[in-house]
Design an enzyme around this catalytic site. Structure first.
Site, PDB file in Angstrom:
ATOM      1  N   CYS A 158      -5.032   6.351   7.429  1.00 37.02           N
ATOM      2  CA  CYS A 158      -4.906   6.213   5.969  1.00 37.02           C
ATOM      3  C   CYS A 158      -4.912   4.739   5.567  1.00 37.02           C
ATOM      4  O   CYS A 158      -5.457   4.381   4.518  1.00 37.02           O
ATOM      5  CB  CYS A 158      -3.612   6.863   5.482  1.00 37.02           C
ATOM      6  SG  CYS A 158      -3.502   8.645   5.733  1.00 37.02           S
ATOM      7  N   CYS A 192       0.646   7.187   8.407  1.00 36.75           N
ATOM      8  CA  CYS A 192      -0.701   7.558   8.867  1.00 36.75           C
ATOM      9  C   CYS A 192      -1.563   6.308   9.050  1.00 36.75           C
ATOM     10  O   CYS A 192      -1.949   5.665   8.074  1.00 36.75           O
ATOM     11  CB  CYS A 192      -1.332   8.522   7.858  1.00 36.75           C
ATOM     12  SG  CYS A 192      -3.091   8.834   8.122  1.00 36.75           S
TER      13      CYS A 192
END
Length: 322
Positions: free
Chosen positions: A82, A79
């Protein structure tokens, strides 16, 4: 940022479900029991950020939340947003010096926790206060907005549940502390852009983010910030009732539907925004279709390319285009 539901409204619901006085009493009892068992001492700064799995969730999160608010960061290695948000949360956990603890949950390894919290996309941030869970926000967001949310969380923990945090021993682990990461080449420009965004200077934020992207076209933070600034700039002067009325009366009109989709996204109705624009692409041709398609791609940037709602909308868009 507003579209990402960064608010503490969930705390009001929490108080309605569980009487604050009862939760406060339980928290005080748990702390007293911990003290009798020899706990409650100072912890090292490294203890403020922990990796949590399903097996250790009860002790590491639920039990700890009777002493201090626990912020949960749902993330994954693949991600990209993230990788922007997680280091920021880790830094803030240390800076807040025991006012909250950050628990990191790798969703790939802990699918059950992800389902239990109803996580629809990552990064997603929740909190557990005195054993009770509540959502905070989803996706990367400006630091100032995250700080505001954390401050509200800490205030609620203190006032409603008697959580005063934990004591941190700054000397513990000092020798093994990692060296400070040097500032990146665009940090000053990105900070200036974020400050402009927080001050509702959307034109200034757009210009600053574009300046970064001119030198570094793949800068993730700048791309996200630009998409957010442009979205907020578009909705700033809107009359929501009039926009909704025009969209309802003109279901195929691109400008009306794009404006309504912007409002959908800012209001947190991500699937509605995406579905509205996919349908508008289907109804139009030529330049109108392309304008709506480009707007949809811009809204994808606001949410993040790894969000499953973006993936689903991309698939739907491909169906109507091809």
């Amino acid at each position: 940022m507003q579209p990402r539901n960064m608010s503490m409204s969930g705390v009001v619901d929490l108080a309605a479900v569980k009487a604050a006085g009862e939760a406060k009493t339980k928290a005080e009892q748990a702390r007293a029991e911990s003290a009798r068992q020899g706990g409650g001492g100072a912890v090292s700064p490294a203890s403020l950020v922990i990796d949590v799995d399903e097996a250790g969730f009860e002790n590491d999160v639920l039990q700890r939340s009777t002493e201090v608010p626990v912020v949960i960061d749902f993330w994954a290695e693949w991600c990209e947003p993230c990788k922007q948000l997680s280091p920021l949360l880790e830094r803030l956990a240390v800076e807040y010096n025991g006012r909250f603890v950050l628990a990191k949950v790798d969703v790939d390894a802990n699918q059950m926790l992800m389902q239990q919290f109803g996580v629809q996309g990552i990064p997603a941030v929740f909190a557990v206060v005195a054993g009770q869970a509540l959502p905070l926000f989803q996706g990367a967001a400006p630091e100032a907005q995250i700080r505001q949310t954390l401050d509200q969380l800490i205030q609620v923990g203190e006032e409603r549940f008697g959580l005063t945090g934990i004591v941190v021993d700054q000397e513990a682990g000092a020798e093994s502390a990692p060296a400070e990461v040097p500032a990146g080449p665009y940090d000053a420009q990105l900070e200036s852009a974020a400050q402009a965004l927080d001050a509702n200077d959307f034109d200034g934020a757009v210009a600053a983010y574009r300046s970064v992207l001119a030198d570094d076209p793949v800068n993730t933070e700048a791309k996200l910030g630009l998409a957010q600034a442009e979205l907020l700039g578009r909705v700033a002067g809107m009359d929501p009732q009039q926009v909704r009325k025009e969209a309802a009366e003109n279901p195929a009109e691109p400008v009306a539907q794009m404006a309504a989709a912007d409002l959908d996204l800012v209001g947190g109705h991500v699937e509605d925004a995406f579905g509205r624009l996919v349908e508008t692409v289907r109804r139009n041709f030529g330049d109108d279709r392309d304008a709506v398609r480009v707007r949809l791609l811009e809204l994808f940037e606001v949410i993040g390319p790894d969000d499953p709602r973006v993936t689903a909308a991309r698939t739907a868009l491909a169906r109507v285009l091809f």
